[in-house]
Design a protein around this motif. Structure first.
Motif, short mmCIF file in Angstrom:
data_model
loop_
_atom_site.label_atom_id
_atom_site.label_comp_id
_atom_site.label_asym_id
_atom_site.label_seq_id
_atom_site.Cartn_x
_atom_site.Cartn_y
_atom_site.Cartn_z
N MET A 1 -2.45 0.31 -4.23
CA MET A 1 -1.46 -0.76 -4.16
C MET A 1 -0.45 -0.55 -5.28
O MET A 1 -0.82 -0.25 -6.42
CB MET A 1 -2.12 -2.12 -4.31
N CYS B 1 -5.55 -1.76 9.96
CA CYS B 1 -4.51 -2.63 9.41
C CYS B 1 -4.25 -3.77 10.40
O CYS B 1 -4.02 -3.54 11.58
CB CYS B 1 -3.22 -1.83 9.19
N PRO B 2 -4.28 -5.01 9.93
CA PRO B 2 -4.07 -6.14 10.84
C PRO B 2 -2.61 -6.33 11.26
O PRO B 2 -2.33 -7.11 12.17
CB PRO B 2 -4.55 -7.34 10.02
N GLU B 3 -1.70 -5.63 10.59
CA GLU B 3 -0.28 -5.75 10.94
C GLU B 3 0.11 -4.58 11.85
O GLU B 3 -0.09 -3.42 11.48
CB GLU B 3 0.58 -5.70 9.67
N ALA C 1 0.83 -1.20 0.00
CA ALA C 1 0.00 0.00 0.00
C ALA C 1 0.87 1.25 0.00
O ALA C 1 1.92 1.29 0.64
CB ALA C 1 -0.89 -0.01 1.23
N CYS D 1 4.29 -4.18 5.41
CA CYS D 1 3.00 -4.35 4.73
C CYS D 1 2.92 -5.72 4.06
O CYS D 1 3.82 -6.11 3.33
CB CYS D 1 2.82 -3.24 3.69
N LYS D 2 1.80 -6.44 4.33
CA LYS D 2 1.59 -7.77 3.76
C LYS D 2 0.74 -7.73 2.50
O LYS D 2 0.41 -8.77 1.94
CB LYS D 2 0.94 -8.70 4.80
N GLY D 3 0.32 -6.54 2.07
CA GLY D 3 -0.41 -6.43 0.81
C GLY D 3 -1.84 -6.92 0.86
O GLY D 3 -2.41 -7.29 -0.17
N CYS D 4 -2.49 -6.89 2.03
CA CYS D 4 -3.84 -7.44 2.16
C CYS D 4 -4.91 -6.54 1.57
O CYS D 4 -6.04 -6.99 1.35
CB CYS D 4 -4.16 -7.72 3.62
N GLU D 5 -4.61 -5.27 1.38
CA GLU D 5 -5.51 -4.29 0.75
C GLU D 5 -6.67 -3.84 1.64
O GLU D 5 -7.59 -3.16 1.17
CB GLU D 5 -6.05 -4.76 -0.60
N ILE D 6 -6.68 -4.24 2.91
CA ILE D 6 -7.77 -3.79 3.81
C ILE D 6 -7.79 -2.27 3.89
O ILE D 6 -8.86 -1.64 3.82
CB ILE D 6 -7.60 -4.42 5.21
N CYS D 7 -6.64 -1.66 3.97
CA CYS D 7 -6.59 -0.20 4.11
C CYS D 7 -7.15 0.51 2.88
O CYS D 7 -7.74 1.59 2.99
CB CYS D 7 -5.17 0.27 4.39
N VAL E 1 2.91 4.28 5.05
CA VAL E 1 3.01 2.83 5.18
C VAL E 1 4.47 2.41 5.38
O VAL E 1 5.35 2.85 4.62
CB VAL E 1 2.43 2.12 3.93
N THR F 1 2.27 -0.76 10.96
CA THR F 1 2.48 -0.85 9.51
C THR F 1 1.90 0.35 8.77
O THR F 1 2.57 0.97 7.96
CB THR F 1 1.88 -2.15 8.95
N ILE F 2 0.66 0.70 9.05
CA ILE F 2 0.16 1.97 8.50
C ILE F 2 0.05 2.92 9.68
O ILE F 2 -0.65 2.68 10.65
CB ILE F 2 -1.15 1.80 7.68
S1 SF4 Z 1 -2.22 -3.52 2.66
FE1 SF4 Z 1 -2.84 -4.56 4.57
S2 SF4 Z 1 -0.90 -4.85 5.68
FE2 SF4 Z 1 -0.52 -3.31 4.12
S3 SF4 Z 1 -0.84 -1.32 5.16
FE3 SF4 Z 1 -2.78 -1.91 4.13
S4 SF4 Z 1 -3.97 -2.97 5.73
FE4 SF4 Z 1 -1.83 -2.90 6.39
#
Ligand code: SF4
Ligand code: SF4
Length: 92
Positions: free
Chosen positions: A67, A24-26, A5, A46-52, A41, A29-30
């Motif tokens: 992304m 962000c689950p990490e 992200a 960042c694990k690239g989950c795209e939640i943000c 970020v 990270t953000i």
């Molecule tokens: S893509 Fe996922 S891990 Fe990366 S900053 Fe966004 S929420 Fe966090």
């Protein structure tokens, strides 16, 4: 190549929003830069989950996070052959 992200600091900085930093689950990270007034970020976490991205687009309605392939990320980090190194360009 994987994607991480990246926050558009111009768009984000025009808001007083911090919403994505709560989802962000990490951990760590953000994050929110109090000096610049924007989210950013830690790309090496960042694990690239795209939640943000979903939070910024659908909940905050600011569309400030995209992304990007990790070698195209430019905000705040240098990517070298030996890993990641936080630059001090903006904070000094
Ligand atoms: S893509 Fe996922 S891990 Fe990366 S900053 Fe966004 S929420 Fe966090
Ligand atoms: S949700 Fe979007 S506008 Fe809000 S702090 Fe995060 S990047 Fe900035």
């Amino acid at each position: 190549m994987y994607s991480v992200a990246e926050v558009d600091q111009e768009i984000c900085g025009a808001t007083k929003c911090r919403l994505c930093t709560q989802f962000c689950p990490e951990g760590n990270t953000i994050l929110y830069d109090e000096v610049k007034g924007t989210a950013y970020v830690a790309v090496d976490r960042c694990k690239g989950c795209e939640i943000c991205v979903g939070i910024c687009d659908d909940l905050a309605k600011h569309h400030a996070i995209k992304m990007l392939p990790i070698d195209q990320v430019k905000n705040g980090f240098d990517i070298s052959k030996v890993g990641f190194k936080r630059t001090l360009v903006d904070s000094e």
